[in-house]
Design a protein around this motif. Structure first.
Motif, short mmCIF file in Angstrom:
data_model
loop_
_atom_site.label_atom_id
_atom_site.label_comp_id
_atom_site.label_asym_id
_atom_site.label_seq_id
_atom_site.Cartn_x
_atom_site.Cartn_y
_atom_site.Cartn_z
N ILE A 186 -0.49 17.07 -3.61
CA ILE A 186 -0.30 17.08 -2.15
C ILE A 186 0.99 16.35 -1.75
O ILE A 186 1.63 16.71 -0.76
CB ILE A 186 -1.52 16.47 -1.43
N CYS A 187 1.38 15.36 -2.56
CA CYS A 187 2.60 14.59 -2.24
C CYS A 187 3.83 15.49 -2.23
O CYS A 187 4.78 15.27 -1.49
CB CYS A 187 2.82 13.48 -3.25
N ILE A 188 3.84 16.48 -3.10
CA ILE A 188 4.99 17.36 -3.22
C ILE A 188 4.96 18.41 -2.10
O ILE A 188 6.00 18.83 -1.61
CB ILE A 188 4.99 18.01 -4.61
N ARG A 248 0.81 -1.21 0.00
CA ARG A 248 0.00 0.00 0.00
C ARG A 248 0.84 1.26 0.00
O ARG A 248 0.38 2.32 0.38
CB ARG A 248 -0.94 -0.03 1.22
N HIS A 249 2.09 1.16 -0.41
CA HIS A 249 2.91 2.34 -0.61
C HIS A 249 3.51 2.22 -2.01
O HIS A 249 3.92 1.14 -2.40
CB HIS A 249 4.01 2.42 0.45
N GLU A 250 3.56 3.31 -2.74
CA GLU A 250 4.00 3.25 -4.14
C GLU A 250 5.44 2.75 -4.26
O GLU A 250 5.80 2.10 -5.24
CB GLU A 250 3.84 4.60 -4.83
N TYR A 251 6.29 3.03 -3.26
CA TYR A 251 7.67 2.54 -3.34
C TYR A 251 7.71 1.01 -3.23
O TYR A 251 8.38 0.33 -4.00
CB TYR A 251 8.55 3.18 -2.26
N ALA A 293 2.53 4.95 4.81
CA ALA A 293 2.51 6.41 4.76
C ALA A 293 2.47 6.87 3.32
O ALA A 293 3.48 7.24 2.74
CB ALA A 293 3.74 6.97 5.48
N CYS A 294 1.29 6.77 2.70
CA CYS A 294 1.16 7.14 1.29
C CYS A 294 -0.20 7.79 1.07
O CYS A 294 -1.23 7.25 1.48
CB CYS A 294 1.32 5.90 0.41
N TRP A 295 -0.20 8.94 0.40
CA TRP A 295 -1.45 9.67 0.17
C TRP A 295 -2.46 8.89 -0.64
O TRP A 295 -3.65 9.18 -0.60
CB TRP A 295 -1.15 11.01 -0.53
N MET A 296 -2.01 7.92 -1.41
CA MET A 296 -2.94 7.12 -2.21
C MET A 296 -4.00 6.47 -1.32
O MET A 296 -5.15 6.29 -1.73
CB MET A 296 -2.21 6.01 -2.96
N ASN A 297 -3.60 6.09 -0.11
CA ASN A 297 -4.56 5.44 0.80
C ASN A 297 -5.60 6.44 1.30
O ASN A 297 -6.76 6.09 1.47
CB ASN A 297 -3.82 4.81 1.97
N GLY A 345 7.91 17.27 0.69
CA GLY A 345 6.76 16.38 0.87
C GLY A 345 7.18 14.94 1.05
O GLY A 345 8.07 14.61 1.82
N CYS A 346 6.52 14.04 0.31
CA CYS A 346 6.87 12.62 0.37
C CYS A 346 8.25 12.43 -0.23
O CYS A 346 8.51 12.87 -1.35
CB CYS A 346 5.84 11.81 -0.42
N PRO A 347 9.17 11.78 0.49
CA PRO A 347 10.53 11.64 -0.04
C PRO A 347 10.59 10.85 -1.35
O PRO A 347 11.52 10.98 -2.12
CB PRO A 347 11.28 10.90 1.08
N PHE A 348 9.57 10.03 -1.60
CA PHE A 348 9.57 9.23 -2.82
C PHE A 348 8.95 9.99 -4.00
O PHE A 348 9.05 9.55 -5.14
CB PHE A 348 8.82 7.91 -2.57
N ALA A 349 8.34 11.15 -3.73
CA ALA A 349 7.60 11.86 -4.78
C ALA A 349 8.40 12.09 -6.07
O ALA A 349 7.87 11.90 -7.16
CB ALA A 349 7.06 13.18 -4.23
N PRO A 350 9.69 12.48 -6.00
CA PRO A 350 10.41 12.72 -7.26
C PRO A 350 10.51 11.48 -8.16
O PRO A 350 10.77 11.62 -9.35
CB PRO A 350 11.82 13.13 -6.79
N ARG A 351 10.30 10.31 -7.62
CA ARG A 351 10.41 9.09 -8.44
C ARG A 351 9.07 8.39 -8.59
O ARG A 351 9.00 7.31 -9.18
CB ARG A 351 11.41 8.12 -7.80
N CYS A 352 8.02 8.96 -8.02
CA CYS A 352 6.75 8.24 -7.96
C CYS A 352 5.85 8.56 -9.14
O CYS A 352 5.55 9.73 -9.40
CB CYS A 352 6.03 8.59 -6.65
N ASP A 353 5.42 7.55 -9.87
CA ASP A 353 4.55 7.76 -11.01
C ASP A 353 3.16 8.21 -10.59
O ASP A 353 2.43 8.81 -11.37
CB ASP A 353 4.41 6.46 -11.82
S1 SF4 Z 1 2.62 9.73 -0.95
FE1 SF4 Z 1 2.40 10.35 -3.08
S2 SF4 Z 1 4.49 10.50 -3.86
FE2 SF4 Z 1 4.56 9.37 -1.96
S3 SF4 Z 1 4.45 7.26 -2.61
FE3 SF4 Z 1 2.37 7.85 -2.15
S4 SF4 Z 1 1.55 8.57 -4.09
FE4 SF4 Z 1 3.76 8.47 -4.34
#
Ligand code: SF4
Ligand SMILES: Nc1ncnc2c1ncn2[C@@H]1O[C@H](COP(=O)(O)OP(=O)(O)OP(=O)(O)O)[C@@H](O)[C@H]1O
Ligand SMILES: Nc1ncnc2c1ncn2[C@@H]1O[C@H](COP(=O)(O)OP(=O)(O)O)[C@@H](O)[C@H]1O
Ligand code: SF4
Ligand SMILES: [Mg+2]
Ligand SMILES: [Mg+2]
Lengths: 329, 331
Positions: free
Chosen positions: B296-298, B246-249, B314-318, B283-291
């Motif tokens: 809000i992630c940024i 449930r996290h994009e990474y 810890a992901c806004w998608m949820n 924002g989310c540390p993974f945002a620069p690589r997240c499709d």
């Molecule tokens: S919070 Fe946003 S940028 Fe971070 S992993 Fe989830 S969707 Fe991607």
């Protein structure tokens, strides 16, 4: 994909590479790093080569390219034996190698452009400066490097990027055949995937043929058409990738494949691993007969007496074991 | 009370280039007899988390916040005297390269006995017997002979077994294994993992298994923590993490590894370059690589959110999914 019935691009017959090791003041003993290995690779095919550390994978690769002088055996490329100095010179423009360690295989004090162009200069492949420059940029684009990177130094790059630089350099001579020695082992998984995909794409685009050496069996399974398994300098099994993965016949391959940690908890928990006893013997003191017999649960008297023949037991499936039929009943 | 409770751990290195926040708010708890896996790319803070628990950080490193409780006892700020009773006795660690922790100039037996005598009140004879017993436990054949040998006379797999024997000699409650099999062949790796598994069952200790190999995690771990850029992005039971990421990474990580049946398909790599801890995004540390990154992630980092009782991420998608489920509208 490879053409199945055409003449092979690479045909290796009874290849041997022995190193002389000093054992006393004036005494040497041969270390049989590669001991009578034969196989072929079709044009456009990827042959994976796996086995424990020290079993001779790198030595096979280096001896084929004659970075090591073969002790015995024939290397036949595109129907022509590679024998004389002149054969070797042409062969070297068609066959190259990509090395394991992206950190140490590039000179940190050279620019990316000079690293990639070095083989072009050595073989005198570019007549003008512009031609050289254009070729370097083309090679960089093949591996997904930016043209701005050309004037930067290798030490400024990450592992994945350095591996790309190394690959671009290997592509400089327009090779047909590349020995890839653990090209992704030093990379993090996400970067590994980028480089694996790149090997795939380059193969499609340039019609390349690979000998792909790696110890990660899932990577090898992913990229290879066929897989060969080595043990103590000998080839013990060779078959189609799916076939060998699903129906390994040699006791060593069985245990090797059962040991792969599969990234799926349900499969991994249910997996029955075939444990091997003991450690791999030193290649200086390889056992008589079958090299695997000291760790094989099926070993019998015959195994100590004679080295089993590397035989085709079903179409395209080769095994070197006296008891293949009984074991796989 | 859990065996180990780590709460909002923050560890930094103070370098010439600035403060490197290697671990930035890590929390988890570990129960007796459980195996916890920590995965993540190189530089994500796995080892620093482990070294913080042991308090064996480099001179430039410091725990700058948070708490680490072992059996209820606070270890942060407890001082070197307390830590000496913890290390080796209650928590042991094994490293990726056994040669870094074995002294090449002493015999295996000498080193094992030293470790045993340091942490227990056994005398020399008792320590010898215990050392032999431990070597036998980790399947070293002819242990009496091996005791007299030097580390370089052993293969990599054998050395790693000696390290495990040393780490277990004092029956710790927790064994931390930092990439213990990364340098080994698969068949040897399988032996070592199986050994750890059986010892864990036999002795009932807890294991923290640090690895970048998702196969090792799948085989061994009850619980999994996925780290990215010094923080936990997702945490849950192994089944939840593998079958319901449930996290994009984590999702990206799962898609990027070759599997038994990925042949002939393209892997889906995580694009972009690994994080630079000196230049962390807001924002989310993974945002620069997240499709899947959204506005809000940024802007803002997502708080850890409970997905179900066995799973947090810890992901806004949820948050988006929860909103949509509640309102029936697209967020
Ligand atoms: S919070 Fe946003 S940028 Fe971070 S992993 Fe989830 S969707 Fe991607
Ligand atoms: N230049 C050399 N001189 C002497 N012995 C060598 C030399 N190169 C390799 N060997 C020996 O030959 C054997 C095979 O080595 P090789 O490097 O081919 O193994 P490998 O299968 O590639 O192993 P790894 O997976 O560790 O890379 C080993 O016993 C090694 O020590
Ligand atoms: N001694 C040190 N000095 C400065 N930075 C360090 C030191 N040790 C680790 N770091 C940094 O801390 C971060 C996390 O490292 P680490 O925990 O070793 O990663 P891994 O997840 O690969 O184990 C990395 O950015 C690393 O560069
Ligand atoms: S030949 Fe004998 S020792 Fe060798 S693999 Fe077959 S059964 Fe085992
Ligand atoms: Mg090698
Ligand atoms: Mg680490």
């Amino acid at each position: 994909m490879a053409e199945k019935n055409a003449a092979p691009l690479v045909d290796i017959r009874h290849l041997k590479k022995y190193f002389n090791i000093n054992v006393g003041a004036f005494q040497t003993k041969p270390l049989k790093a590669v001991d009578d290995v034969s196989f072929t690779i079709q044009k456009g095919e990827t042959l994976g080569l796996v086995g424990e550390s020290g079993c001779g994978k790198t030595t096979v690769g280096r001896t084929i390219l004659q970075l090591y002088k073969p002790t015995a055996g024939e290397i036949i490329y595109n129907g022509q034996p590679v024998k004389t100095k002149r054969d070797l010179k042409t062969f070297r423009t068609k066959a190259t190698m990509v090395f394991q360690d992206p950190y140490s295989s590039l000179n940190p004090r050279m620019t990316v452009s000079d690293i990639i162009a070095e083989p072009l200069d050595v073989h005198g492949l570019c007549k003008t400066k512009e031609e050289r420059r254009a070729r370097v940029l083309e090679l960089m684009s093949y591996v997904g490097l930016n043209s701005e990177h050309a004037s930067r130094y290798a030490h400024e790059f990450s592992g994945g990027q350095r591996q790309r630089i190394g690959i671009a350099r290997s592509l400089a001579v327009n090779p047909e055949f590349i020995v890839c020695d653990e090209p992704v082992s030093a990379l993090d998984v996400s970067i590994q995937a980028q480089v694996i995909n790149m090997f795939d794409e380059l193969q499609d685009k340039l019609g390349l043929t690979y000998l792909f050496i790696a110890h990660d069996l899932l990577v090898v399974r992913h990229i290879s058409d066929r897989i060969a398994v080595m043990y103590l300098g000998k080839m013990v099994e060779l078959a189609d990738a799916k076939e060998i993965y699903e129906h390994p016949l040699h006791p060593y391959s069985k245990s090797l494949i059962s040991a792969v940690p599969v990234p799926d908890p349900k499969i991994a928990r249910a997996n029955v691993r075939i444990a091997l006893k003991g450690d791999i013997p030193s290649p200086m003191n390889a056992p008589s007969g079958c090299p695997f017999r000291t760790r094989c649960q099926y070993a019998c008297d015959k195994c100590a007496e004679r080295m089993p023949e590397f035989k085709e037991v079903s179409a395209g499936h080769f095994v070197a074991c006296h008891r293949t039929a009984e074991i796989n009943d | 009370m859990s065996l180990l409770e780590v709460n909002n751990l923050q560890t930094s290195f103070f370098t010439d280039a600035g403060e490197v926040r290697a671990v930035n708010g890590v929390s988890f708890s570990l129960e007796h007899g459980k195996v916890l896996g920590i995965v993540g790319e190189s530089g994500s803070g796995k080892s620093v988390t482990a070294y913080s628990i042991m308090q064996i950080l480099a001179d430039t490193g410091k725990i700058v916040g948070g708490s680490i409780k072992l059996d209820g006892q606070e270890l942060v700020g407890a001082g070197e005297k307390v830590m000496r009773t913890v290390r080796g006795n209650k928590i042991s660690i094994i490293f990726q390269d056994p040669m870094t922790s074995l002294n090449p100039t002493y015999t295996i037996g000498h080193q094992l006995m030293e470790a045993i005598m340091l942490h227990t009140d056994r005398n020399k004879q008792q320590a010898y017997e215990r050392a032999v017993e431990m070597l036998r436990l980790v399947n070293v054949n002819e242990p009496e002979r091996r005791m007299k040998q030097y580390p370089h006379e052993h293969s990599g797999g054998m050395r790693q077994r000696v390290m495990i024997a040393m780490a277990l000699a004092c029956e710790p409650d927790i064994l931390i294994a930092d990439e213990p099999t990364t340098a080994l062949d698969v068949t040897i790796q399988a032996q070592i993992l199986e050994l750890m598994q059986s010892l864990q069952k036999e002795l009932g200790m807890a294991i923290i298994m640090i690895t970048h190999d998702l196969g090792v995690v799948a085989q061994l771990c009850d619980e999994v923590i996925v780290m990215y850029a010094g923080s936990i992005c997702e945490q849950g039971t192994a089944d939840e993490i593998f079958y319901n990421p449930r996290h994009e990474y984590t999702k990206g990580l799962m898609r990027s590894i070759p599997s038994v049946d990925s042949a002939g398909t393209k892997l889906q790599p995580i694009t972009g370059t690994p994080i630079d801890l000196l230049n962390m995004p807001k924002g989310c540390p993974f945002a620069p690589r997240c499709d899947a990154a959204m506005k809000i992630c940024i802007r803002e980092r997502c708080e850890r959110m409970q997905i179900n009782e066995n799973h947090a991420a810890a992901c806004w998608m949820n948050v988006k999914a929860a909103f949509e489920a509640q309102t029936g509208e697209e967020a």
